[in-house]
Design a protein around this motif. Structure first.
Motif: not given
Length: 423
Positions: A310-326
């Protein structure tokens, strides 16, 4: 970027589905090796031509539905994040109430409800398939009732787990997975304890075995195996299915020996005693507790990997997935996606362990009952009732089978029969 990712996801799902259609319907074969043809494990010796054809048709379609179901779930999680529907759930919750304590339950309701609707098509296809092949005898209203019970149980479970999970995420984004696992241990044991008495009766009626003579035989066997059982329970499954089953579930004082009435109606007493001896074998060899320990170990590894991924994915695609933080509630689909993928990927390992335990239970049962003919007959009847394949394709066995194949189970019994015939 979101559109490209969505198109890629749908394309990947389509190619995956086409691969398994080709594998199951065109490439793989369930034909028996030459040396097993004509033996008791050969379905041609105990199924008629029509049953053989139906077994192949039903098994292939059911296996395809199995391989599509998990990726269908993954597709749902990805698309609700990419399309912003996940953010809508959060927005609707915020608009519905000013109190933060009620926002998570509202978000979870919308998330669960839309997820239920997304899963419904495959569920309807599976229900229709089982009705077509006369596996299911359940009426549509009864099926929908069970589906709604599933929905509310799943929603209630999320309502317990998710607030605690996000409390841990807010307190410690580095160690939440460890604290979550520690809390999951007593929760898992509690759910296993209450399932026989609180959850299972929501779906079916359980009552003491009516055949007291058979119950006495089963309890005598249990006593010899030093199993603390006072009653054998019967469950009315004939109004839902023609398939057969027997099991032991629960832990401690709530453990139960359960027989489906379909099993009682279609098998002889000797065949039922073999099946019961099999279930007792699990108890004697402590497979339940080994299974719990294995599950908890896998869940620890799974939660840690979920944290890292989750940390790795959100570092790359946080904006695309519309998930600002864990620690934002909108990360829930991502967490569930990762855990579901990990569970699917680890299923060959967990199934291999389960098959080993089931083989041990079979060996225990035949050593206790010493009646290979009854044991072979029970497996043949189970195959007929469920229209299952005796020798399923390799990938089906690895990903679906927590039991040895019927080819392996019946062959073991034939070997036992030959060895003891010589003695």
């Amino acid at each position: 970027m979101a559109r490209k990712m969505g198109v890629f996801t749908i394309l990947a799902f389509t190619l995956y589905g086409l691969f398994f259609y080709w594998y199951l319907f065109k490439f793989s074969s369930s034909a028996l090796p030459f040396e097993y043809q004509g033996t008791s494990a050969d379905p041609a010796t105990f199924l008629n031509g029509r049953e053989l054809g139906l077994s192949e048709e039903y098994s292939k379609t059911r296996n395809l539905l199995f391989f599509l179901s998990s990726p269908w779930e993954w597709l749902f999680y990805i698309l609700i994040m990419l399309t912003g529907l996940n953010s809508c759930f959060k927005q609707w919750a915020e608009q519905a109430t000013k109190r933060k304590i009620f926002r998570t339950p509202i978000y979870l309701f919308w998330f669960s409800f839309v997820g239920y609707l997304a899963a419904l098509p495959l569920g309807l296809i599976s229900y229709s398939l089982s009705k077509t092949y006369n596996i299911s005898t359940q009426t549509f209203p009864s099926w929908m009732k069970d589906e709604l019970i599933d929905f509310w149980i799943n929603y209630g479970t999320l309502l317990i787990i998710v607030p605690v999970l996000y409390y841990l995420l807010k307190r410690s984004q580095k160690r939440w997975w460890l604290f979550a696992w520690m809390l999951s241990v007593p929760f898992t044991l509690f759910m296993m304890f209450v399932q026989p008495v609180l959850i299972d009766p929501l779906y079916n009626d359980f009552y003491p075995l009516k055949n007291k003579e058979l119950e006495a035989k089963i309890l005598t066997m249990a006593d010899k195996a030093k199993i603390p059982a006072e009653h054998v329970f019967e469950v009315n499954m004939a109004e839902k299915t023609n398939a057969m089953n027997a099991y032991v579930n629960g832990i401690g004082s709530n453990s139960r020996i359960v027989l489906w009435d379909t099993t009682l109606n279609r098998l002889t007493d000797d065949q039922i005693l073999f099946i019961m001896a099999h279930e007792m074998g699990h108890y004697v060899e402590k497979h339940l507790y080994i299974g719990i320990a294995g599950y908890l170990l896998l869940s620890l590894v799974g939660l840690y990997l979920a944290h890292v991924l989750m940390q790795h994915i959100l570092q790359k695609w946080s904006r695309v997935l519309k998930v600002p933080s864990p620690d934002d509630i909108r990360s829930l689909p991502l967490i569930l996606l990762i855990l579901s993928v990990l569970m699917f990927g680890s299923s060959p390992l967990s199934n291999a362990v389960s098959r080993y335990q089931e083989a041990r239970a079979d060996q225990y049962a035949i050593n206790m009952t010493k009646n290979p003919q009854a044991a072979i007959g029970s497996f043949q009847e189970l195959t007929r009732a469920g229209l299952s394949q005796v020798n399923p394709p390799f990938l089906v066995k690895q990903f679906r089978y927590g039991h040895p194949t019927m080819l392996e189970r019946i062959s073991m019994l034939e070997e036992y029969q030959i060895q003891h015939r010589k003695q």
